[in-house]
Each structure stands twice: as C-alpha cells, then as structure tokens.
Motif scaffolding. Structure first.
Motif, PDB file in Angstrom:
ATOM      1  N   UNK A 209       0.832  -1.215   0.000  1.00 54.69           N
ATOM      2  CA  UNK A 209       0.000   0.000   0.000  1.00 54.69           C
ATOM      3  C   UNK A 209       0.861   1.257   0.000  1.00 54.69           C
ATOM      4  N   UNK A 210       1.925   1.260   0.763  1.00 53.59           N
ATOM      5  CA  UNK A 210       2.815   2.421   0.821  1.00 53.59           C
ATOM      6  C   UNK A 210       3.458   2.675  -0.540  1.00 53.59           C
ATOM      7  N   UNK A 211       3.752   1.616  -1.268  1.00 53.46           N
ATOM      8  CA  UNK A 211       4.365   1.750  -2.596  1.00 53.46           C
ATOM      9  C   UNK A 211       3.344   2.122  -3.680  1.00 53.46           C
ATOM     10  N   UNK A 212       2.084   1.873  -3.422  1.00 51.19           N
ATOM     11  CA  UNK A 212       1.040   2.161  -4.412  1.00 51.19           C
ATOM     12  C   UNK A 212       0.935   3.663  -4.682  1.00 51.19           C
ATOM     13  N   UNK A 213       0.558   3.974  -5.905  1.00 51.12           N
ATOM     14  CA  UNK A 213       0.317   5.356  -6.312  1.00 51.12           C
ATOM     15  C   UNK A 213      -1.195   5.500  -6.516  1.00 51.12           C
ATOM     16  N   UNK A 214      -1.842   6.345  -5.703  1.00 46.74           N
ATOM     17  CA  UNK A 214      -3.296   6.482  -5.799  1.00 46.74           C
ATOM     18  C   UNK A 214      -3.815   6.766  -7.213  1.00 46.74           C
ATOM     19  N   UNK A 215      -3.086   7.567  -7.976  1.00 44.53           N
ATOM     20  CA  UNK A 215      -3.510   7.883  -9.340  1.00 44.53           C
ATOM     21  C   UNK A 215      -3.596   6.613 -10.192  1.00 44.53           C
TER      22      UNK A 215
ATOM     23  N   UNK B  14      -1.594  15.193   1.992  1.00 45.39           N
ATOM     24  CA  UNK B  14      -0.970  13.925   2.373  1.00 45.39           C
ATOM     25  C   UNK B  14       0.083  13.578   1.326  1.00 45.39           C
ATOM     26  N   UNK B  15       1.305  13.334   1.773  1.00 45.94           N
ATOM     27  CA  UNK B  15       2.391  13.027   0.831  1.00 45.94           C
ATOM     28  C   UNK B  15       2.060  11.801  -0.016  1.00 45.94           C
ATOM     29  N   UNK B  16       1.417  10.792   0.558  1.00 48.80           N
ATOM     30  CA  UNK B  16       1.138   9.567  -0.180  1.00 48.80           C
ATOM     31  C   UNK B  16       0.143   9.830  -1.307  1.00 48.80           C
TER      32      UNK B  16
END
Length: 192
Positions: free
Chosen positions: A155-161, A182-184
C-alpha cells in the motif's frame, strides 16, 4: 484534523505509517457476514463520540460482498452520518470493492516492486477476492502475503492515481479527496 475510520489492522498500520499518528484512527469490525446496516451503526458510534472535536471524517472500509452494492453502501453511510456531521465537506467515504487488496492489485508496479516479479493487472479483479489473488502471486514468487507486513508495504508503494485509473471504487474515493494534504496521495506514477 482528521479521523480515519477503517476496518482492519493492515489499514490502521498503514494510516499510522503515512500520517505519523497525527490524526485519530478508529477501527470497526467487518466481515462478509456483517450487514451494511450493522457496519454503518459501528461507524456512527465513532462519529458520535468524536463529533464535538471538529474533525473531518474519512471512512475507508471494505465492501466484503455486503448485501448492497458499494455505491448503495456509501450512500447509506452518507444518509446516516449527514445529519450528525451536518457538513458534507467534512465526510469522505471510500468503499473498496471488494477489499483494499483489490486496490493494491490495481497498481501492478507496486506489486512488482514488492515481490520483484512482474504482475499484470486484470480488470476482473474489481469485486473479486483480491487477497486470494495477492497470495497466489506471492506464492508464484516463492514468497507469502502477510497483511500487516506485505500489505502495509505494498500500500505504501502504491500510487493512488494508478489505483484510481484501474479500479472504479478507488477512483470514486480518491476523487473525493481533492487537495487532501498527504504526501502519499500526492505521489505520481514514475512510468505508465
């Protein structure tokens, strides 16, 4: 300030990691046997408890094959919490179809970064058992999938876009967040 209401230890650990524990995080129970109505009651309990703190509420839960569609489920939560919060701009709702692992599958690069093996996203993942698909891929790489370890890392590596581009339920949630600080959420794909 925000209050995240989510339904799993992996999600709670992930939110603590990306938010540095500066926001409140509450966990509610969830399972495929728990009705949307009962889930909404659990969520409402936390909102009522914290409403006087002038928080924005982010509801981020799995659909888990509930007795209503993900959109009907989201609308039921909005209808129930709307009169309590009394300001629609303070409520964000994300219903993963079927679970957060489905959103992780929607970012094949994150899966590849974690397991070191190419992963090809299939549009049929939305609404299916994402956890099973992740475990199957991990096994094919000679590895395993442990939610609170691998899930948080993926999840941390995922890119929301990217997740939003491949998953309609992720797109529905992330489109609500707009300029959420949020940085993520602000990460962009390195390649397409």
């Amino acid at each position: 300030m925000y209050c995240f209401i989510t339904d799993g230890d992996m999600e709670k650990d992930f939110l603590e990691k990306i938010c540095s524990r500066k926001h409140r995080i509450r966990k509610v129970p969830n399972s495929k046997n728990l009705s949307a109505e009962r889930m909404t009651e659990f969520i409402e309990t936390h909102v009522r408890e914290l409403i006087d703190h002038q928080l924005n509420f982010v509801i981020w839960v799995d659909h888990e094959g509930k007795d209503v569609s993900p959109i009907e489920y989201e609308n039921a939560i909005r209808e129930r919490l709307g009169p309590i919060i009394n300001d629609a701009t303070r409520l964000y709702i994300g219903i993963a179809d079927r679970m957060k692992e489905n959103w992780m599958l929607a970012d094949p690069d994150a899966i590849m970064q974690h397991y070191g093996s190419a992963f090809e996203y299939e549009t049929t993942y939305e609404g299916c058992g994402g956890k099973t698909a992740l475990k199957r891929h991990a096994l094919s790489c000679g590895d395993s999938y442990i939610e609170r370890v691998d899930g948080v890392d993926i999840l941390t590596k995922c890119v929301p876009e990217t997740m939003a581009r491949n998953s309609p339920s992720a797109e529905r949630f992330f489109s609500q967040l707009g300029d959420f600080d949020c940085w993520w959420l602000q990460r962009r794909p390195e390649r397409y």
